[in-house]
Scaffold this motif. Sequence first.
Motif, PDB file in Angstrom:
ATOM      1  N   PRO A   2       0.837  -1.103   0.141  1.00 16.13           N
ATOM      2  CA  PRO A   2      -0.027  -0.047  -0.058  1.00 16.13           C
ATOM      3  C   PRO A   2       0.734   1.310   0.091  1.00 16.13           C
ATOM      4  O   PRO A   2       1.943   1.312   0.280  1.00 16.13           O
ATOM      5  CB  PRO A   2      -0.922  -0.089   1.224  1.00 16.13           C
ATOM      6  CG  PRO A   2       0.122  -0.907   2.220  1.00 16.13           C
ATOM      7  CD  PRO A   2       0.690  -1.847   1.213  1.00 16.13           C
ATOM      8  N   SER A   5       1.880   6.244   3.241  1.00 14.95           N
ATOM      9  CA  SER A   5       1.004   6.823   4.249  1.00 14.95           C
ATOM     10  C   SER A   5       0.155   5.860   4.827  1.00 14.95           C
ATOM     11  O   SER A   5      -0.046   6.191   6.068  1.00 14.95           O
ATOM     12  CB  SER A   5       0.219   8.160   3.473  1.00 14.95           C
ATOM     13  OG  SER A   5      -0.641   7.366   2.722  1.00 14.95           O
ATOM     14  N   THR A   6      -0.045   4.739   4.572  1.00 12.25           N
ATOM     15  CA  THR A   6      -0.741   3.707   5.118  1.00 12.25           C
ATOM     16  C   THR A   6      -0.376   2.543   5.517  1.00 12.25           C
ATOM     17  O   THR A   6      -0.687   1.630   6.110  1.00 12.25           O
ATOM     18  CB  THR A   6      -2.182   3.302   4.212  1.00 12.25           C
ATOM     19  OG1 THR A   6      -1.696   2.783   3.054  1.00 12.25           O
ATOM     20  CG2 THR A   6      -2.851   4.590   3.997  1.00 12.25           C
ATOM     21  N   ARG A   7       1.100   2.386   5.341  1.00 11.17           N
ATOM     22  CA  ARG A   7       2.113   1.141   5.611  1.00 11.17           C
ATOM     23  C   ARG A   7       2.140   1.155   7.046  1.00 11.17           C
ATOM     24  O   ARG A   7       2.434   2.167   7.773  1.00 11.17           O
ATOM     25  CB  ARG A   7       3.252   1.068   4.951  1.00 11.17           C
ATOM     26  CG  ARG A   7       3.045   0.913   3.457  1.00 11.17           C
ATOM     27  CD  ARG A   7       4.224   1.114   2.890  1.00 11.17           C
ATOM     28  NE  ARG A   7       4.226   1.231   1.160  1.00 11.17           N
ATOM     29  CZ  ARG A   7       5.314   1.428   0.315  1.00 11.17           C
ATOM     30  NH1 ARG A   7       6.445   1.621   0.877  1.00 11.17           N
ATOM     31  NH2 ARG A   7       5.100   1.644  -0.747  1.00 11.17           N
ATOM     32  N   THR A   8       2.168   0.060   7.650  1.00  8.88           N
ATOM     33  CA  THR A   8       2.395  -0.123   9.156  1.00  8.88           C
ATOM     34  C   THR A   8       3.516  -1.361   9.336  1.00  8.88           C
ATOM     35  O   THR A   8       3.549  -2.225   8.702  1.00  8.88           O
ATOM     36  CB  THR A   8       0.835  -0.617   9.824  1.00  8.88           C
ATOM     37  OG1 THR A   8       0.568  -1.859   9.234  1.00  8.88           O
ATOM     38  CG2 THR A   8       0.089   0.123   9.747  1.00  8.88           C
ATOM     39  N   TRP A  31       5.685   5.825   7.172  1.00  7.80           N
ATOM     40  CA  TRP A  31       4.978   4.744   7.840  1.00  7.80           C
ATOM     41  C   TRP A  31       4.573   4.910   9.071  1.00  7.80           C
ATOM     42  O   TRP A  31       4.974   5.828   9.870  1.00  7.80           O
ATOM     43  CB  TRP A  31       5.867   3.434   7.845  1.00  7.80           C
ATOM     44  CG  TRP A  31       6.427   2.823   6.452  1.00  7.80           C
ATOM     45  CD1 TRP A  31       6.921   3.489   5.343  1.00  7.80           C
ATOM     46  CD2 TRP A  31       6.457   1.382   6.227  1.00  7.80           C
ATOM     47  NE1 TRP A  31       7.250   2.543   4.442  1.00  7.80           N
ATOM     48  CE2 TRP A  31       7.011   1.211   4.844  1.00  7.80           C
ATOM     49  CE3 TRP A  31       6.037   0.391   6.954  1.00  7.80           C
ATOM     50  CZ2 TRP A  31       7.102  -0.108   4.255  1.00  7.80           C
ATOM     51  CZ3 TRP A  31       6.112  -1.146   6.294  1.00  7.80           C
ATOM     52  CH2 TRP A  31       6.718  -1.288   5.155  1.00  7.80           C
ATOM     53  N   HIS A  32       3.629   3.956   9.505  1.00 11.28           N
ATOM     54  CA  HIS A  32       3.242   4.216  10.960  1.00 11.28           C
ATOM     55  C   HIS A  32       4.056   2.955  11.589  1.00 11.28           C
ATOM     56  O   HIS A  32       3.966   1.597  10.915  1.00 11.28           O
ATOM     57  CB  HIS A  32       1.841   3.763  11.101  1.00 11.28           C
ATOM     58  CG  HIS A  32       0.931   5.050  10.630  1.00 11.28           C
ATOM     59  ND1 HIS A  32       0.285   5.905  11.499  1.00 11.28           N
ATOM     60  CD2 HIS A  32       0.783   5.738   9.357  1.00 11.28           C
ATOM     61  CE1 HIS A  32      -0.193   7.037  11.264  1.00 11.28           C
ATOM     62  NE2 HIS A  32      -0.046   6.914   9.530  1.00 11.28           N
ATOM     63  N   LYS A  55       2.547   8.562  14.910  1.00 14.36           N
ATOM     64  CA  LYS A  55       2.812   7.526  13.692  1.00 14.36           C
ATOM     65  C   LYS A  55       3.656   6.537  14.482  1.00 14.36           C
ATOM     66  O   LYS A  55       3.995   5.434  13.631  1.00 14.36           O
ATOM     67  CB  LYS A  55       3.537   8.475  12.653  1.00 14.36           C
ATOM     68  CG  LYS A  55       2.624   8.865  11.753  1.00 14.36           C
ATOM     69  CD  LYS A  55       3.450   9.538  10.527  1.00 14.36           C
ATOM     70  CE  LYS A  55       2.344  10.126   9.633  1.00 14.36           C
ATOM     71  NZ  LYS A  55       3.221  10.493   8.441  1.00 14.36           N
ATOM     72  N   ARG A  79      -4.836  -6.176  14.819  1.00 12.84           N
ATOM     73  CA  ARG A  79      -4.129  -5.398  14.076  1.00 12.84           C
ATOM     74  C   ARG A  79      -3.468  -6.229  12.964  1.00 12.84           C
ATOM     75  O   ARG A  79      -3.353  -7.331  12.993  1.00 12.84           O
ATOM     76  CB  ARG A  79      -2.926  -4.690  14.768  1.00 12.84           C
ATOM     77  CG  ARG A  79      -3.292  -4.197  15.974  1.00 12.84           C
ATOM     78  CD  ARG A  79      -3.589  -2.418  15.545  1.00 12.84           C
ATOM     79  NE  ARG A  79      -2.747  -1.816  14.939  1.00 12.84           N
ATOM     80  CZ  ARG A  79      -1.519  -0.944  15.690  1.00 12.84           C
ATOM     81  NH1 ARG A  79      -1.748  -0.886  16.889  1.00 12.84           N
ATOM     82  NH2 ARG A  79      -0.909  -0.429  14.736  1.00 12.84           N
ATOM     83  N   ASP A  82       1.934  -4.498   7.734  1.00 10.89           N
ATOM     84  CA  ASP A  82       2.621  -4.732   6.340  1.00 10.89           C
ATOM     85  C   ASP A  82       4.025  -5.270   6.575  1.00 10.89           C
ATOM     86  O   ASP A  82       4.450  -6.026   5.715  1.00 10.89           O
ATOM     87  CB  ASP A  82       2.726  -3.574   5.541  1.00 10.89           C
ATOM     88  CG  ASP A  82       1.448  -2.780   4.941  1.00 10.89           C
ATOM     89  OD1 ASP A  82       0.334  -3.407   4.403  1.00 10.89           O
ATOM     90  OD2 ASP A  82       1.268  -1.718   5.595  1.00 10.89           O
TER      91      ASP A  82
END
Length: 233
Positions: A2, A5-8, A31-32, A55, A79, A82
Amino acid sequence: MPPASTRTALIIGASRGLGLGMARELLTRGWHVVGTVRNAARRELFALADRSRGKLAVETVDINEPDQVAALRRRLNGRRFDLLFVNAGIAGDLAGTIGTIGAETFTQVMVTNALSPMRVVEALQALVPASGTIGVMSSGLGSVADNEEGGWEVYRASKAALNTMMRSFAARHAGDPRSLLLIAPGWVRTDMGGPEAPLDVETSMRGVVDTIIAQAGKPGLQYLNHDGRTLRW
């Protein structure tokens, strides 16, 4: 993978050195991150979290304590990450040889560097979706084929054991679409690497994150250097 901004990412062992550097690098890329510390008294990751604008979250776990790993798994239930990256390692008695090192030190290094990281992978792998990546911090010293100079005997053995157990994990999960990575960070100026190492943490982790992103979506296990080169087993 992804958008950034939405990668974790979940980084196990982010209180200092390479793990802290990886957290910084991923945050820089948008990343978060959830990062873990073994001892809440180490404040560097907490300070980074304070500056991260939400973040970065910090969890506490000692990976040598199975009950704590299980509790972390429960806290993270629901949860999805990625990237799950396990960064753990101690040097032990670097000058000791198999003929001189005590059994207690040998056991401590093997448990911390090989057994516990793989137990974490087993416990937390369900948090990583089919499109995700599971990575573990290995070392070039874990290569059996490249061990032509000796030295660091128990540390080498622990990383070789880690590599072998990760290969067994991959074999048990044949057909798994996730990317599985053993990453060697290079010789880095950390407490373990010492002041004469040629790489700083920022350079090493920039390469490691580049390599992780480049391998996303490629199933199977790879043993790679921080610059993306394949290492000999």
